[in-house]
Design a protein around this motif. Structure first.
Motif, PDB file in Angstrom:
ATOM      1  N   ASN A 167      15.579  57.042 -89.481  1.00 42.57           N
ATOM      2  CA  ASN A 167      14.701  56.601 -90.580  1.00 42.57           C
ATOM      3  C   ASN A 167      14.108  55.205 -90.375  1.00 42.57           C
ATOM      4  O   ASN A 167      13.238  54.791 -91.123  1.00 42.57           O
ATOM      5  CB  ASN A 167      15.464  56.602 -91.909  1.00 42.57           C
ATOM      6  CG  ASN A 167      15.781  58.015 -92.344  1.00 42.57           C
ATOM      7  OD1 ASN A 167      15.015  58.937 -92.075  1.00 42.57           O
ATOM      8  ND2 ASN A 167      16.921  58.194 -92.982  1.00 42.57           N
ATOM      9  N   PHE A 168      14.590  54.484 -89.388  1.00 45.36           N
ATOM     10  CA  PHE A 168      13.969  53.190 -89.091  1.00 45.36           C
ATOM     11  C   PHE A 168      12.515  53.430 -88.691  1.00 45.36           C
ATOM     12  O   PHE A 168      12.218  54.342 -87.904  1.00 45.36           O
ATOM     13  CB  PHE A 168      14.667  52.501 -87.910  1.00 45.36           C
ATOM     14  CG  PHE A 168      15.973  51.839 -88.252  1.00 45.36           C
ATOM     15  CD1 PHE A 168      16.151  51.163 -89.446  1.00 45.36           C
ATOM     16  CD2 PHE A 168      17.030  51.875 -87.346  1.00 45.36           C
ATOM     17  CE1 PHE A 168      17.366  50.534 -89.749  1.00 45.36           C
ATOM     18  CE2 PHE A 168      18.242  51.253 -87.637  1.00 45.36           C
ATOM     19  CZ  PHE A 168      18.403  50.584 -88.844  1.00 45.36           C
ATOM     20  N   VAL A 169      11.622  52.602 -89.222  1.00 45.51           N
ATOM     21  CA  VAL A 169      10.207  52.703 -88.853  1.00 45.51           C
ATOM     22  C   VAL A 169       9.863  51.461 -88.033  1.00 45.51           C
ATOM     23  O   VAL A 169      10.148  50.337 -88.450  1.00 45.51           O
ATOM     24  CB  VAL A 169       9.315  52.771 -90.115  1.00 45.51           C
ATOM     25  CG1 VAL A 169       7.849  52.821 -89.733  1.00 45.51           C
ATOM     26  CG2 VAL A 169       9.698  53.987 -90.965  1.00 45.51           C
ATOM     27  N   ILE A 182      18.837  42.958 -83.298  1.00 42.29           N
ATOM     28  CA  ILE A 182      17.848  43.577 -84.189  1.00 42.29           C
ATOM     29  C   ILE A 182      18.498  44.708 -84.993  1.00 42.29           C
ATOM     30  O   ILE A 182      18.323  44.802 -86.210  1.00 42.29           O
ATOM     31  CB  ILE A 182      16.639  44.099 -83.362  1.00 42.29           C
ATOM     32  CG1 ILE A 182      15.934  42.914 -82.688  1.00 42.29           C
ATOM     33  CG2 ILE A 182      15.667  44.891 -84.247  1.00 42.29           C
ATOM     34  CD1 ILE A 182      14.888  43.268 -81.664  1.00 42.29           C
ATOM     35  N   ILE A 183      19.276  45.519 -84.313  1.00 41.49           N
ATOM     36  CA  ILE A 183      19.936  46.636 -84.986  1.00 41.49           C
ATOM     37  C   ILE A 183      20.957  46.134 -86.012  1.00 41.49           C
ATOM     38  O   ILE A 183      20.991  46.592 -87.150  1.00 41.49           O
ATOM     39  CB  ILE A 183      20.584  47.573 -83.949  1.00 41.49           C
ATOM     40  CG1 ILE A 183      19.464  48.309 -83.208  1.00 41.49           C
ATOM     41  CG2 ILE A 183      21.542  48.574 -84.582  1.00 41.49           C
ATOM     42  CD1 ILE A 183      19.828  48.806 -81.852  1.00 41.49           C
ATOM     43  N   GLU A 184      21.737  45.158 -85.599  1.00 42.04           N
ATOM     44  CA  GLU A 184      22.742  44.580 -86.494  1.00 42.04           C
ATOM     45  C   GLU A 184      22.092  44.068 -87.788  1.00 42.04           C
ATOM     46  O   GLU A 184      22.556  44.348 -88.901  1.00 42.04           O
ATOM     47  CB  GLU A 184      23.415  43.425 -85.747  1.00 42.04           C
ATOM     48  CG  GLU A 184      24.566  42.761 -86.466  1.00 42.04           C
ATOM     49  CD  GLU A 184      24.934  41.436 -85.774  1.00 42.04           C
ATOM     50  OE1 GLU A 184      24.965  41.396 -84.523  1.00 42.04           O
ATOM     51  OE2 GLU A 184      25.154  40.448 -86.507  1.00 42.04           O
ATOM     52  N   ILE A 239      11.115  43.182 -94.229  1.00 41.90           N
ATOM     53  CA  ILE A 239      10.649  43.567 -92.896  1.00 41.90           C
ATOM     54  C   ILE A 239      11.305  42.634 -91.877  1.00 41.90           C
ATOM     55  O   ILE A 239      11.329  41.411 -92.084  1.00 41.90           O
ATOM     56  CB  ILE A 239       9.115  43.428 -92.772  1.00 41.90           C
ATOM     57  CG1 ILE A 239       8.397  44.256 -93.841  1.00 41.90           C
ATOM     58  CG2 ILE A 239       8.651  43.829 -91.365  1.00 41.90           C
ATOM     59  CD1 ILE A 239       6.886  44.016 -93.917  1.00 41.90           C
ATOM     60  N   ILE A 240      11.820  43.214 -90.811  1.00 41.27           N
ATOM     61  CA  ILE A 240      12.342  42.388 -89.717  1.00 41.27           C
ATOM     62  C   ILE A 240      11.225  42.154 -88.712  1.00 41.27           C
ATOM     63  O   ILE A 240      10.477  43.076 -88.383  1.00 41.27           O
ATOM     64  CB  ILE A 240      13.535  43.094 -89.027  1.00 41.27           C
ATOM     65  CG1 ILE A 240      14.795  42.917 -89.883  1.00 41.27           C
ATOM     66  CG2 ILE A 240      13.759  42.572 -87.604  1.00 41.27           C
ATOM     67  CD1 ILE A 240      16.051  43.486 -89.284  1.00 41.27           C
ATOM     68  N   LEU A 241      11.116  40.930 -88.225  1.00 41.45           N
ATOM     69  CA  LEU A 241      10.171  40.637 -87.143  1.00 41.45           C
ATOM     70  C   LEU A 241      10.924  39.989 -85.987  1.00 41.45           C
ATOM     71  O   LEU A 241      11.800  39.137 -86.212  1.00 41.45           O
ATOM     72  CB  LEU A 241       9.079  39.677 -87.608  1.00 41.45           C
ATOM     73  CG  LEU A 241       8.005  40.182 -88.575  1.00 41.45           C
ATOM     74  CD1 LEU A 241       6.984  39.072 -88.821  1.00 41.45           C
ATOM     75  CD2 LEU A 241       7.293  41.424 -88.040  1.00 41.45           C
ATOM     76  N   ALA A 242      10.577  40.386 -84.773  1.00 42.71           N
ATOM     77  CA  ALA A 242      11.209  39.774 -83.603  1.00 42.71           C
ATOM     78  C   ALA A 242      10.312  39.925 -82.380  1.00 42.71           C
ATOM     79  O   ALA A 242       9.620  40.930 -82.227  1.00 42.71           O
ATOM     80  CB  ALA A 242      12.557  40.452 -83.322  1.00 42.71           C
ATOM     81  N   ASP A 247      19.730  46.257 -94.712  1.00 44.17           N
ATOM     82  CA  ASP A 247      19.162  47.500 -95.213  1.00 44.17           C
ATOM     83  C   ASP A 247      17.625  47.496 -95.126  1.00 44.17           C
ATOM     84  O   ASP A 247      16.913  47.683 -96.114  1.00 44.17           O
ATOM     85  CB  ASP A 247      19.619  47.707 -96.674  1.00 44.17           C
ATOM     86  CG  ASP A 247      19.324  49.110 -97.159  1.00 44.17           C
ATOM     87  OD1 ASP A 247      19.155  49.999 -96.304  1.00 44.17           O
ATOM     88  OD2 ASP A 247      19.244  49.307 -98.389  1.00 44.17           O
ATOM     89  N   VAL A 248      17.132  47.253 -93.918  1.00 39.21           N
ATOM     90  CA  VAL A 248      15.691  47.134 -93.683  1.00 39.21           C
ATOM     91  C   VAL A 248      15.147  48.439 -93.109  1.00 39.21           C
ATOM     92  O   VAL A 248      15.741  49.013 -92.198  1.00 39.21           O
ATOM     93  CB  VAL A 248      15.412  45.974 -92.692  1.00 39.21           C
ATOM     94  CG1 VAL A 248      13.941  45.917 -92.332  1.00 39.21           C
ATOM     95  CG2 VAL A 248      15.850  44.655 -93.306  1.00 39.21           C
TER      96      VAL A 248
END
Ligand code: B1M
Length: 209
Positions: free
Chosen positions: A170-172, A132-134, A92-95, A140-141
């Motif tokens: 498909n990004f949530v 964030i996108i990069e 999971i990415i957090l920002a 592959d998040v």
């Protein structure tokens, strides 16, 4: 005597050096997240209100935030101690979004998600959407968690969501932060709104299992 004051007052007064001791005492009979919800969040809410009304100045708000940081060091250790350390259930990415440096809430969410064995890629605060996108593509998040605390930065949150979805539908995206609510989160086209760290775990389970 200040040493016997509870954490709420210690945060209000910004007595940094007493935060750890008071937190350790509370942990003898309270759950770590209950300390966050019953002491830390209400104390910071009150300081925020006072600041907005001109009752206190920025240095006092900063001292309270630093006091919370000390307290959370102890809470974090306890939460980590409880973790089961199984295989990662997913990344999971957090920002905290661009323009916004508030990260206390995001950091709490991070520790709790880690506690449930999610692998967190923490991009920090004031993070531009490009970054964030990069990182989402590179790692592959699927699930991306954004935090914003100011009315002015919710716009950047909306913009980040729009760009993420354009890149890959498909990004949530889950969002949180005191400035948001369910309606607002829907309006800016987030997939999920988390009112607190526990909610973030429920959402992660739904999305990643
Ligand atoms: Co600032 N600040 N602050 N501040 N600050 C607010 C947000 C403000 C509402 C205070 C006020 O005036 N009432 C106000 C914004 C007003 C507005 O938008 N209309 C404000 C302002 C104006 C500012 C500055 C501009 C002040 C200045 O410089 N003149 C400046 C901002 C600079 C910038 O960002 N560019 C500033 C600075 C600071 C400090 C540095 C002093 C400090 C931050 C320290 C830090 O984060 N490292 C600070 C603080 C502490 C606050 C308040 C008092 C408390 C925020 C907080 O940490 N709450 C805040 C007032 C308030 O919120 N009542 C305020 C505790 C935290 C646990 O809650 O972050 O909501 P929260 O997180 C919760 C949930 O929301 C949720 O889970 C968490 C745990 O339960 N959650 C998520 C959050 N993110 C999530 C993400 C998820 C899921 C759940 O998934 C991804």
């Amino acid at each position: 005597k200040t040493s016997e004051e509870d954490l709420f007052n210690i945060i209000l007064k910004g007595i940094r050096e007493e935060a750890k001791g008071a937190t350790e005492k509370l942990l003898l009979y309270k759950e770590p997240l209950d300390i966050v919800n019953e002491y830390i969040v209400p104390a910071l809410d009150l300081m925020g209100d006072k600041y907005e009304k001109g009752g206190i100045f920025l240095p006092q708000l900063i001292r309270s935030a630093e006091t919370v940081k000390n307290s959370f060091e102890i809470i974090k250790k306890r939460l980590r101690g409880e973790a089961e350390f199984q295989i990662s259930k997913g990344k999971i990415i957090l920002a905290t979004v661009k323009g916004d440096i508030h990260d206390i809430g995001k950091n709490i969410v991070k520790v709790l998600l880690e506690n449930y064995n999610y692998e967190i890629i923490d991009l920090g605060k004031d993070v531009p959407k490009e970054k964030i996108i990069e990182e989402a593509i590179k790692n592959d998040v699927k699930l991306i968690g954004l935090s914003a605390l100011m009315t002015t930065t919710v716009k950047n949150m909306e913009d980040t969501i729009k760009t993420l979805k354009k890149e890959n539908s498909n990004f949530v995206v889950m969002v949180g932060g005191a400035v948001l609510n369910e309606d607002y989160a829907n309006m800016i086209k987030a997939d999920f709104y988390a009112k607190d760290a526990r909610d973030a775990v429920t959402i992660a389970r739904k999305v990643l299992g």
